[in-house]
Design an enzyme around this catalytic site. Structure first.
Site, PDB file in Angstrom:
ATOM      1  N   HIS A 158       0.834  -1.220   0.000  1.00  0.00           N
ATOM      2  CA  HIS A 158       0.000   0.000   0.000  1.00  0.00           C
ATOM      3  C   HIS A 158       0.865   1.265   0.000  1.00  0.00           C
ATOM      4  O   HIS A 158       0.437   2.309   0.516  1.00  0.00           O
ATOM      5  CB  HIS A 158      -0.953   0.042   1.199  1.00  0.00           C
ATOM      6  CG  HIS A 158      -1.757  -1.201   1.371  1.00  0.00           C
ATOM      7  ND1 HIS A 158      -2.966  -1.402   0.755  1.00  0.00           N
ATOM      8  CD2 HIS A 158      -1.484  -2.351   2.061  1.00  0.00           C
ATOM      9  CE1 HIS A 158      -3.437  -2.610   1.078  1.00  0.00           C
ATOM     10  NE2 HIS A 158      -2.532  -3.209   1.861  1.00  0.00           N
ATOM     11  N   SER A 279      14.086  21.158 -16.518  1.00  0.00           N
ATOM     12  CA  SER A 279      12.847  21.923 -16.674  1.00  0.00           C
ATOM     13  C   SER A 279      13.166  23.224 -17.388  1.00  0.00           C
ATOM     14  O   SER A 279      14.263  23.766 -17.261  1.00  0.00           O
ATOM     15  CB  SER A 279      12.270  22.204 -15.288  1.00  0.00           C
ATOM     16  OG  SER A 279      11.512  23.397 -15.303  1.00  0.00           O
ATOM     17  N   LYS A 285      15.474  21.065 -11.452  1.00  0.00           N
ATOM     18  CA  LYS A 285      14.792  19.811 -11.817  1.00  0.00           C
ATOM     19  C   LYS A 285      15.668  18.773 -12.523  1.00  0.00           C
ATOM     20  O   LYS A 285      16.509  19.100 -13.328  1.00  0.00           O
ATOM     21  CB  LYS A 285      13.584  20.114 -12.716  1.00  0.00           C
ATOM     22  CG  LYS A 285      12.378  20.694 -12.021  1.00  0.00           C
ATOM     23  CD  LYS A 285      11.921  19.907 -10.818  1.00  0.00           C
ATOM     24  CE  LYS A 285      10.924  18.806 -11.092  1.00  0.00           C
ATOM     25  NZ  LYS A 285       9.751  19.160 -11.833  1.00  0.00           N
ATOM     26  N   GLU A 292       8.766   7.752 -17.427  1.00  0.00           N
ATOM     27  CA  GLU A 292       7.347   8.115 -17.609  1.00  0.00           C
ATOM     28  C   GLU A 292       6.880   7.685 -19.001  1.00  0.00           C
ATOM     29  O   GLU A 292       5.776   7.178 -19.180  1.00  0.00           O
ATOM     30  CB  GLU A 292       7.171   9.628 -17.424  1.00  0.00           C
ATOM     31  CG  GLU A 292       7.465  10.084 -15.996  1.00  0.00           C
ATOM     32  CD  GLU A 292       7.802  11.576 -15.889  1.00  0.00           C
ATOM     33  OE1 GLU A 292       7.489  12.335 -16.817  1.00  0.00           O
ATOM     34  OE2 GLU A 292       8.391  11.957 -14.865  1.00  0.00           O
TER      35      GLU A 292
END
Ligand code: ARG
Length: 494
Positions: A158, A279, A285, A292
């Protein structure tokens, strides 16, 4: 010769728009070599059966060779007057050597068995290529697992800290899943590597062909017995797409794990900058974009298997043009899965483990609560449900995870539960504070104790070698068929 020479009974030419709508020419480039190989084998067989003569086979094979050379050099013209690659190649041969010999290359076969042969040859080589890629990936994972034995990490359920584990155990689980994909590939391969050629359109042929011979020449393991099955079934494609879909699902979840571990909130791994992006506006970043994209691209593979099932689910038995739409789907799924593996191989061989950070996370958590409860079961014979309550109380009342090992605090909870007659040994408590001895108490098979992880790593190594051996046999069989076919061609064109 007129270019639409398949339309013997049709007066009108195909409308340009219709031709464009129905053409598979651009997708057929994917199977052009397979089409040439299939045609070579079919014609060698026709020659050996006495259906075409020595002069004719020589001309045919030379002409096919010219086409192959043109393809190799990027000179083969994809003439858009043709609806697919099969008449285009036949047309080229007839234009080159004339109708007398060239007009015989399609004797005793149909585009229906032809396209199925081409696809089976292509899928077979794609599968072998994919297996090779899988073995390279598992080798990288294996090395990482070996290097990270005894790197402790928290395990999650979880997404909540659950139990103590070790990184190697985690990687072994990835390897096991991926090797099962290879087991499935090897199984599916047996059904792919069958020869449909000779089924002709749907009901066989009166020409005295020899299906056993084309089976040998193409390195197939056997024939598809029934002529309808040969041209109508597409289960072999769905099965492979399903395997790719399952594989994509694993790769997506692996990527998701890495994305989570690379967050500052977890901070368990450092991804190499090559695989990340910055970024446009936030200077700090370092985004795990490639992972992804794996997550997103794997969805394409998964939906492709569904798409293919949808395409064929209502097609009556026989050949129908619907099947043509399966080709770009297969091609796309193979291409994506290989590109994902390429990226993951790079990521796993360059990422750095933040071992200290993982230990800090373990120490900041109550992750050893179950180990402690089990000490009370094993050493003091307290019913597990009661130990669950005891340690639960301890966790609830505690301000600091270290309280878990504070013998006075444990005694106090025991007293509350009226278990004051126990003489608690601090040795037991100390033994779980040490992460190695704690894990070594996990004696159940498959748990992440040092011993278990090592045994399993060796077992995975053997499993991989066994699968690699099967893969070698597959590729060897193709190489043997290729070289004996090429030898025959060489002799016939002398
Ligand atoms: N382009 C077709 C395909 O990819 C080849 C087979 C055509 N057969 C036919 N009867 N129209 O499936």
């Amino acid at each position: 010769m007129k270019k639409d020479f398949y339309r013997s009974a049709i007066e009108e030419s195909m409308n340009k728009y219709v031709l464009n709508f129905s053409s598979s020419l651009k997708d057929d480039i994917w199977i052009i070599y397979e089409d040439i190989i299939g045609t070579q084998a079919h014609n060698i067989m026709l020659f050996e059966q006495g259906i075409i003569n020595k002069k004719e086979i020589k001309k045919i094979l030379l002409s096919l060779r010219k086409i192959k050379n043109k393809v190799d050099n990027g000179e083969f013209i994809l003439n858009e007057d043709f609806e697919d690659i099969h008449p285009l190649i036949e047309y080229n041969v007839i234009e080159d050597i004339g109708m007398d010999a060239g007009g015989k290359i399609h004797t005793g076969r149909s585009r229906n068995d032809q396209v199925s042969v081409d696809l089976r040859l292509k899928i077979r080589s794609e599968l072998n290529n994919l297996s090779n890629n899988i073995f390279e990936f598992t080798d990288i994972l294996y090395k990482l697992s070996k290097e990270s034995i005894d790197s402790y990490m928290p395990l999650y359920t979880h997404l909540q800290r659950a139990q103590l584990g070790q990184f190697s155990h985690y990687i072994n689980y990835y390897i096991a899943q991926i090797l099962r994909v290879e087991v499935r590939i090897n199984e599916g391969y047996k059904r792919i590597n069958k020869n449909p050629l000779g089924a002709c359109a749907i009901g066989g042929t009166s020409i005295n062909i020899n299906r056993k011979r084309t089976t040998e020449l193409l390195g197939f393991d056997g024939i598809i017995e029934n002529s309808i099955d040969s041209i109508s079934s597409r289960d072999y494609i769905i099965e492979i797409l399903n395997i790719l879909s399952l594989f994509a699902l694993h790769l997506s979840r692996i990527s998701e794990d890495l994305i989570i571990w690379a967050t500052k909130e977890f901070d368990f791994i450092d991804l190499d900058g090559q695989f990340c992006s910055g970024s446009s506006v936030m200077p700090q970043k370092k985004n795990p974009d490639t992972l992804e994209l794996i997550r997103a691209k794997s969805s394409i593979i998964i939906s492709n298997s569904f798409k293919a099932s949808m395409i064929i689910k209502a097609v009556p038995s026989g050949y129908f043009k619907d099947f043509q739409e399966l080709k770009p789907i297969l091609k796309e799924s193979f291409n994506i899965v290989n590109s994902i593996l390429e990226i993951l191989k790079g990521i796993f061989s360059t990422m750095k483990l933040k071992k200290e950070k993982m230990i800090r996370t373990i120490n900041e958590s109550y992750i050893l609560a179950l180990d402690l409860a089990e000490i009370l079961v094993n050493e003091y014979n307290i019913p597990f449900r009661l130990t669950h309550q005891i340690i639960g109380d301890l966790v609830r009342k505690s301000k600091n995870p270290k309280d878990l090992f504070d013998i006075e605090k444990i005694k106090k909870v025991l007293l509350d539960k009226k278990l004051n007659n126990l003489s608690l040994s601090s040795n037991f408590i100390e033994s779980i504070k040490n992460l190695k001895t704690c894990l070594d108490k996990r004696i159940s098979k498959g748990s992440p104790s040092h011993k278990n992880v090592n045994i399993y790593l060796n077992q995975l190594f053997d499993e991989k070698n066994d699968l690699f051996e099967l893969y070698n046999r597959r590729t060897q069989k193709i190489e043997e068929a290729d070289s004996s076919r090429n030898k025959i061609i060489q002799e016939l064109i002398l």
